[in-house]
Design a protein around this motif. Sequence first.
Motif, short mmCIF file in Angstrom:
data_model
loop_
_atom_site.label_atom_id
_atom_site.label_comp_id
_atom_site.label_asym_id
_atom_site.label_seq_id
_atom_site.Cartn_x
_atom_site.Cartn_y
_atom_site.Cartn_z
N LEU A 89 0.86 89.30 49.55
CA LEU A 89 0.13 89.33 48.28
C LEU A 89 0.95 88.65 47.21
O LEU A 89 2.15 88.90 47.09
N GLU A 90 0.30 87.80 46.42
CA GLU A 90 0.97 87.12 45.32
C GLU A 90 0.13 87.28 44.05
O GLU A 90 -1.08 87.06 44.07
N ASP A 91 0.78 87.66 42.98
CA ASP A 91 0.08 87.84 41.71
C ASP A 91 -0.40 86.50 41.15
O ASP A 91 0.31 85.49 41.25
N VAL A 92 -1.61 86.52 40.60
CA VAL A 92 -2.15 85.34 39.92
C VAL A 92 -2.24 85.68 38.43
O VAL A 92 -2.97 86.60 38.05
N PRO A 93 -1.49 85.00 37.58
CA PRO A 93 -1.50 85.31 36.15
C PRO A 93 -2.89 85.18 35.55
O PRO A 93 -3.70 84.33 35.97
N ASP A 94 -3.18 86.05 34.58
CA ASP A 94 -4.48 85.98 33.90
C ASP A 94 -4.63 84.66 33.16
O ASP A 94 -3.65 84.10 32.62
N SER A 95 -5.86 84.16 33.15
CA SER A 95 -6.18 82.92 32.44
C SER A 95 -7.60 83.01 31.92
O SER A 95 -8.28 84.03 32.12
N ASP A 96 -8.06 81.98 31.26
CA ASP A 96 -9.44 81.95 30.78
C ASP A 96 -10.42 81.93 31.95
O ASP A 96 -11.55 82.41 31.84
N VAL A 119 -8.66 86.64 45.18
CA VAL A 119 -9.66 87.64 44.82
C VAL A 119 -9.28 88.22 43.46
O VAL A 119 -8.13 88.14 43.04
N TYR A 120 -10.26 88.81 42.80
CA TYR A 120 -9.94 89.49 41.54
C TYR A 120 -10.75 90.77 41.41
O TYR A 120 -11.84 90.90 41.95
#
Length: 212
Positions: free
Chosen positions: A178-185, A202-203
Amino acid sequence: MYTTYTTGYGPALQCLKEAEKLPNFAAFLQKCLDTPECKGLNLRSFLIQPVQRIPRYNMLLEDLIKHTDKTHPDYENLVKSLNQMKVVANDINDAIKLNENRAKVLEIQSRVSTIQGVPTLIEPHRLFVLEGMLTKICRKSRKKRIFFLFTDILIYGSTLPNNKYLFHRTIPLDTCRLEDVPDSDAVQFAFQISSAGKSFIVYADTLDQKLQ
């Protein structure tokens, strides 16, 4: 003995519920209830008594210890008895949790058992951990997917009517990352699931759901 009885208590109630639909059996239960020996207690009232017995023993021993002087010859044996009863209570609770977990795995298997190609979820070592809905970012669109996390695998699929779902893929946890995906628009509360055969993003709907 208590562990066996307690873990079978839930299934016994389900059997009783079904049996009570039979007129002859329901009439028999009512006939028993009307006897002086039952003292107005139905079968459910008797079935719950062994389940409640261990907590009551613990409360009794705690009360006895509270009112027994430490110099009394029975004090040490009372403390030992309480400690042993606590071990029994913990063993029963662990057995109940394990039984409930296995029932959950069976329930999940039944939801996918009619779909061809579904792997066997029921394994002696496998325990259910978490279930949740996530949105999967596909090439052309974003689609809701149901995920089931076990102690050794992650499976996901799409929902079908009648609380069923269409199996998509099994991901062994020993090859999963698992790798975190930074929040974006474009997306929030996202992370990437990577494995030997497939990687995708996925989110979740909320931060709390993602942290689970």
